[in-house]
Scaffold this motif. Structure first.
Motif, PDB file in Angstrom:
ATOM      1  N   ASN A 422       9.903 -23.341 -24.021  1.00  0.00           N
ATOM      2  CA  ASN A 422      10.770 -22.944 -24.180  1.00  0.00           C
ATOM      3  C   ASN A 422      11.661 -22.082 -23.379  1.00  0.00           C
ATOM      4  OD1 ASN A 422      11.033 -23.817 -26.958  1.00  0.00           O
ATOM      5  ND2 ASN A 422       9.653 -21.897 -27.819  1.00  0.00           N
ATOM      6  N   GLN A 423      10.278 -21.719 -22.270  1.00  0.00           N
ATOM      7  CA  GLN A 423      11.177 -20.210 -21.375  1.00  0.00           C
ATOM      8  C   GLN A 423      11.112 -21.035 -20.236  1.00  0.00           C
ATOM      9  OE1 GLN A 423       8.350 -17.115 -19.937  1.00  0.00           O
ATOM     10  NE2 GLN A 423       8.354 -17.432 -18.230  1.00  0.00           N
ATOM     11  N   ASN A 424      11.271 -22.206 -19.945  1.00  0.00           N
ATOM     12  CA  ASN A 424      11.727 -23.250 -18.757  1.00  0.00           C
ATOM     13  C   ASN A 424      13.193 -23.843 -19.246  1.00  0.00           C
ATOM     14  OD1 ASN A 424      10.039 -22.823 -16.119  1.00  0.00           O
ATOM     15  ND2 ASN A 424       8.978 -23.186 -17.919  1.00  0.00           N
ATOM     16  N   ARG A 425      13.151 -23.309 -20.612  1.00  0.00           N
ATOM     17  CA  ARG A 425      14.418 -24.630 -21.593  1.00  0.00           C
ATOM     18  C   ARG A 425      14.598 -25.809 -20.921  1.00  0.00           C
ATOM     19  NH1 ARG A 425      16.879 -22.000 -24.960  1.00  0.00           N
ATOM     20  NH2 ARG A 425      18.967 -23.085 -24.240  1.00  0.00           N
ATOM     21  N   LEU A 426      13.042 -26.330 -20.937  1.00  0.00           N
ATOM     22  CA  LEU A 426      12.922 -27.830 -21.040  1.00  0.00           C
ATOM     23  C   LEU A 426      13.346 -28.791 -22.403  1.00  0.00           C
ATOM     24  CD1 LEU A 426      10.060 -27.720 -18.663  1.00  0.00           C
ATOM     25  CD2 LEU A 426      12.836 -27.944 -17.589  1.00  0.00           C
ATOM     26  N   ASN A 427      13.457 -29.939 -22.040  1.00  0.00           N
ATOM     27  CA  ASN A 427      13.578 -30.995 -23.037  1.00  0.00           C
ATOM     28  C   ASN A 427      12.383 -31.831 -23.107  1.00  0.00           C
ATOM     29  OD1 ASN A 427      15.648 -29.983 -25.223  1.00  0.00           O
ATOM     30  ND2 ASN A 427      17.149 -31.414 -23.736  1.00  0.00           N
ATOM     31  N   GLU A 428      11.930 -31.924 -21.537  1.00  0.00           N
ATOM     32  CA  GLU A 428      11.272 -32.562 -21.634  1.00  0.00           C
ATOM     33  C   GLU A 428      10.160 -32.955 -20.426  1.00  0.00           C
ATOM     34  OE1 GLU A 428      11.108 -37.920 -20.364  1.00  0.00           O
ATOM     35  OE2 GLU A 428      12.518 -37.458 -22.045  1.00  0.00           O
ATOM     36  N   GLN A 429       8.902 -32.615 -19.867  1.00  0.00           N
ATOM     37  CA  GLN A 429       8.433 -32.533 -18.498  1.00  0.00           C
ATOM     38  C   GLN A 429       7.067 -33.583 -19.017  1.00  0.00           C
ATOM     39  OE1 GLN A 429       8.284 -29.172 -16.525  1.00  0.00           O
ATOM     40  NE2 GLN A 429       8.659 -31.485 -16.279  1.00  0.00           N
ATOM     41  N   SER A 430       7.488 -34.325 -17.702  1.00  0.00           N
ATOM     42  CA  SER A 430       5.986 -35.046 -17.514  1.00  0.00           C
ATOM     43  C   SER A 430       4.404 -34.649 -16.309  1.00  0.00           C
ATOM     44  CB  SER A 430       6.272 -36.533 -16.920  1.00  0.00           C
ATOM     45  OG  SER A 430       6.833 -37.414 -17.954  1.00  0.00           O
ATOM     46  N   LYS A 431       3.594 -34.671 -16.291  1.00  0.00           N
ATOM     47  CA  LYS A 431       3.242 -34.450 -15.111  1.00  0.00           C
ATOM     48  C   LYS A 431       1.718 -34.995 -15.828  1.00  0.00           C
ATOM     49  CE  LYS A 431       4.696 -29.130 -14.971  1.00  0.00           C
ATOM     50  NZ  LYS A 431       5.279 -29.651 -13.557  1.00  0.00           N
ATOM     51  N   SER A 432       0.329 -35.041 -14.043  1.00  0.00           N
ATOM     52  CA  SER A 432      -0.210 -35.207 -14.719  1.00  0.00           C
ATOM     53  C   SER A 432      -1.505 -33.632 -15.254  1.00  0.00           C
ATOM     54  CB  SER A 432      -1.564 -35.190 -13.254  1.00  0.00           C
ATOM     55  OG  SER A 432      -1.845 -33.829 -12.806  1.00  0.00           O
ATOM     56  N   ALA A 433      -3.020 -34.188 -15.961  1.00  0.00           N
ATOM     57  CA  ALA A 433      -3.895 -33.942 -16.539  1.00  0.00           C
ATOM     58  C   ALA A 433      -3.617 -31.719 -15.262  1.00  0.00           C
ATOM     59  CB  ALA A 433      -4.854 -34.241 -17.155  1.00  0.00           C
ATOM     60  N   SER A 434      -3.767 -32.458 -14.551  1.00  0.00           N
ATOM     61  CA  SER A 434      -4.295 -31.714 -13.315  1.00  0.00           C
ATOM     62  C   SER A 434      -3.427 -30.491 -13.036  1.00  0.00           C
ATOM     63  CB  SER A 434      -4.208 -32.051 -12.161  1.00  0.00           C
ATOM     64  OG  SER A 434      -5.671 -31.417 -11.301  1.00  0.00           O
ATOM     65  N   ASP A 435      -1.700 -31.155 -13.195  1.00  0.00           N
ATOM     66  CA  ASP A 435      -0.495 -29.892 -13.004  1.00  0.00           C
ATOM     67  C   ASP A 435      -0.511 -29.375 -13.720  1.00  0.00           C
ATOM     68  OD1 ASP A 435      -0.817 -30.923 -10.404  1.00  0.00           O
ATOM     69  OD2 ASP A 435       0.711 -32.413 -10.512  1.00  0.00           O
ATOM     70  N   TRP A 436      -0.983 -30.226 -15.464  1.00  0.00           N
ATOM     71  CA  TRP A 436      -0.580 -29.505 -16.736  1.00  0.00           C
ATOM     72  C   TRP A 436      -1.470 -27.920 -16.610  1.00  0.00           C
ATOM     73  CZ3 TRP A 436       3.521 -28.545 -19.278  1.00  0.00           C
ATOM     74  CH2 TRP A 436       4.383 -30.252 -19.591  1.00  0.00           C
ATOM     75  N   LEU A 437      -2.374 -28.423 -16.580  1.00  0.00           N
ATOM     76  CA  LEU A 437      -3.489 -26.785 -16.299  1.00  0.00           C
ATOM     77  C   LEU A 437      -3.260 -26.317 -15.206  1.00  0.00           C
ATOM     78  CD1 LEU A 437      -6.886 -26.857 -17.784  1.00  0.00           C
ATOM     79  CD2 LEU A 437      -7.354 -27.396 -15.588  1.00  0.00           C
ATOM     80  N   ASP A 438      -3.038 -25.890 -14.989  1.00  0.00           N
ATOM     81  CA  ASP A 438      -2.375 -24.750 -13.930  1.00  0.00           C
ATOM     82  C   ASP A 438      -0.898 -24.231 -14.464  1.00  0.00           C
ATOM     83  OD1 ASP A 438      -4.050 -25.732 -11.871  1.00  0.00           O
ATOM     84  OD2 ASP A 438      -3.218 -26.758 -10.423  1.00  0.00           O
ATOM     85  N   ALA A 439       0.234 -25.904 -15.337  1.00  0.00           N
ATOM     86  CA  ALA A 439       1.555 -24.929 -15.292  1.00  0.00           C
ATOM     87  C   ALA A 439       1.107 -24.292 -16.810  1.00  0.00           C
ATOM     88  CB  ALA A 439       2.525 -26.005 -15.802  1.00  0.00           C
ATOM     89  N   LEU A 440       0.193 -24.053 -17.584  1.00  0.00           N
ATOM     90  CA  LEU A 440      -0.043 -23.830 -18.721  1.00  0.00           C
ATOM     91  C   LEU A 440      -0.911 -22.393 -18.503  1.00  0.00           C
ATOM     92  CD1 LEU A 440      -0.614 -26.552 -21.066  1.00  0.00           C
ATOM     93  CD2 LEU A 440       1.467 -25.280 -20.442  1.00  0.00           C
ATOM     94  N   GLU A 441      -1.674 -21.869 -17.290  1.00  0.00           N
ATOM     95  CA  GLU A 441      -2.291 -21.173 -17.491  1.00  0.00           C
ATOM     96  C   GLU A 441      -1.851 -19.488 -17.814  1.00  0.00           C
ATOM     97  OE1 GLU A 441      -5.699 -18.591 -17.416  1.00  0.00           O
ATOM     98  OE2 GLU A 441      -5.180 -21.230 -17.048  1.00  0.00           O
ATOM     99  N   SER A 442      -0.341 -19.510 -17.437  1.00  0.00           N
ATOM    100  CA  SER A 442       0.331 -18.401 -17.231  1.00  0.00           C
ATOM    101  C   SER A 442       1.073 -18.160 -18.623  1.00  0.00           C
ATOM    102  CB  SER A 442       1.156 -18.169 -16.779  1.00  0.00           C
ATOM    103  OG  SER A 442       2.138 -19.200 -16.470  1.00  0.00           O
TER     104      SER A 442
END
Length: 512
Positions: A422-442
């Motif tokens: 919602n905050q990034n106005r995204l319909n789709e996003q792909s990441k590795s589990a490690s990158d998702w872990l960093d992206a979701l922390e906040s």
């Protein structure tokens, strides 16, 4: 009638021995006694059992359960004492005489109800009596008394209320109005009641959530006594071991738990097995004897908040958050409990008559999911009660939305993912589990406990798998795929966001 398949024997003050009764004649009289009170049952291995004609309990031929009643009968009737050898001879003769007429069983069904070919329903009411709920457009709902049917009863079963004839199904509404349950909610309750007797419905677990402990327990008690009256109304604790579940399933047709604070995942899996049905192997003394009992049980429980977390069980459970409506002015306090039982049986007959042709319109009934069948039962219930079916459907949708909201609030990773999109106005996003872990922390929810939040990529991968059904309820897909030596997780909205005025100039890019 006592349990064990034999009648209670009166104890005479003094019994004079029957003159001239030879040993052979005494044994033959015991054979006649056995023929009067027992069926001979054979299983696939040709093991023989005796089943009571009145209470249907099964015993191996060599069981000590026959010794006491046979000896008591011989003493009370003839004043003669039977030896163990004479009893064995009587049992051997009985089995020899009954071989041609013995029942062949693959497994033994037990419970209040069963369905035979032709979708005929049978319900055990009291000792020696089954009733067959039936319906025709000409005669309406009615029930026929049936001869005893061979099945093993619940071990703690008590006689049900009397069936008193032509009571309209709408009488059931009065019971729920007496508990101030709103119309849409009691339509769901009545639908579930009907589904417990119709085997093809696929069993459903009913979870009642209410902040009024006294009301919900009284309601549970009445549901139990209508569907499956037993010596025990409530099972106070959900067991931890499979064998304990098996034992309860042999004691009850409807498993009624209250109150429930939590359910372990193994317990939820066992409850799901009970809804689907399975065979319980019964070992009897001596140990070389056994038989298989098929158990399929509806389940009812109440809790302060939902305790179901296992996704497969969630799909076979209805969580009903009871509300309160002041409708006591329309309650008739003079209606007897037997009338509610009769109204329910008549409603079952009506629904069963109309359900099968509907299910077969588009193929075999087995192709329909339990949810399809439950919905169709609800529509037929509305027709019988002269209610708008939209009331039932809207209530089911309302309860599903409550469940969806609760599931989302309980899953910290799902909340964080939705907030991130919602905050990034995204319909789709792909990441590795490690990158998702960093992206979701906040985006980690402030109320999330430390144990609810993954701290390693591996833990996040497991959490994403658990979040899939919660995200799906919000129309969001969570997909994982291997790319080389690591896994990539794609989060995709199936209902895209409408672009804002600032987004139209520059659309967000997708990470590879």
């Amino acid at each position: 009638m006592q349990r064990g398949g034999y009648p209670a024997q009166s104890q005479p003050q003094q019994v004079r021995a029957t003159r001239g009764l030879t040993r052979t004649q005494l044994i033959q009289d015991m054979v006649n006694y056995l023929s009067q009170y027992y069926f001979l049952i054979r299983d696939n291995s040709d093991a023989c059992f005796l089943q009571g004609r009145y209470d249907y309990t099964l015993h191996p031929i060599s069981s000590d359960a026959f010794y006491a009643p046979l000896k008591a009968y011989a003493m009370n009737t003839h004043g003669r004492e039977l030896t163990d050898g004479m009893i064995k001879s009587a049992l051997d003769l009985f089995c020899g005489n009954q071989t041609q007429t013995s029942f062949r069983i693959h497994n033994v069904h037990c419970g209040r109800s069963l369905t035979f070919t032709g979708n005929a329903l049978y319900y055990y009411q009291r000792s020696g009596l089954h009733i067959a709920p039936s319906y025709t457009p000409e005669a309406g709902a009615f029930s026929r008394d049936m001869q005893p049917i061979g099945l093993v009863l619940n071990r703690s079963a008590q006689p049900s209320p009397h069936y008193i004839g032509n009571i309209h199904p709408s009488t059931l509404e009065n019971l729920f109005r007496g508990y101030s349950v709103p119309e849409g909610e009691y339509l769901v309750l009545i639908t579930w009641m009907v589904s417990t007797l119709i085997a093809s419905s696929g069993g459903y677990m009913l979870e009642l959530i209410d902040n009024d402990d006294e009301r919900v327990q009284k309601l549970q008690r009445d549901l139990k006594r209508l569907i499956d009256p037993c010596t025990q109304d409530f099972i106070p604790e959900v067991p931890a071991q499979r064998k304990q579940f098996d034992s309860l399933a042999l004691d009850h047709f409807l498993l009624n738990f209250s109150p429930v604070d939590e359910l372990t995942v193994p317990a939820q899996k066992n409850l799901l097995d009970l809804l689907n049905g399975y065979a319980v192997d019964m070992s009897l003394k001596p140990k070389r004897h056994s038989y298989s009992v098929f158990v399929q049980r509806p389940v009812l429980l109440s809790a302060d908040e939902s305790v179901i977390t296992h996704e497969p069980l969630l799909n076979r459970a209805i969580t009903l958050h009871l509300s309160r409506e002041d409708i006591t002015a329309n309650v008739d306090m003079s209606i007897e409990f037997d009338a509610y039982f009769s109204a329910w049986i008549n409603l079952v007959a009506f629904v069963n008559y109309h359900l099968q042709p509907i299910l077969l319109q588009h193929g075999a009934a087995s192709n329909h999911t339990p949810a399809d069948v439950f919905r169709q039962i609800g529509i037929l219930v509305c027709r019988a009660l002269v209610k708008d079916e939209k009331l039932f459907i809207q209530e089911m949708d309302h309860q599903a939305s409550i469940r969806q909201g609760l599931s989302l609030s309980e899953n910290a990773v799902a909340q964080a993912l939705i907030a991130y999109l919602n905050q990034n106005r995204l319909n789709e996003q792909s990441k590795s589990a490690s990158d998702w872990l960093d992206a979701l922390e906040s985006f980690r929810p402030k109320r999330a406990r430390s144990t609810d939040w993954p701290v390693t990529p591996r833990a996040l991968g497991a959490a994403l798998k658990q979040a899939k059904p919660v995200l799906a309820a919000s129309d969001i897909e969570c997909l994982g795929e291997k790319r080389g030596s690591y896994r990539v997780w794609t989060i995709r909205r199936n209902t895209p966001l409408e672009p804002s005025t600032t987004d139209q100039s520059q659309a967000p890019s997708l990470d590879a």
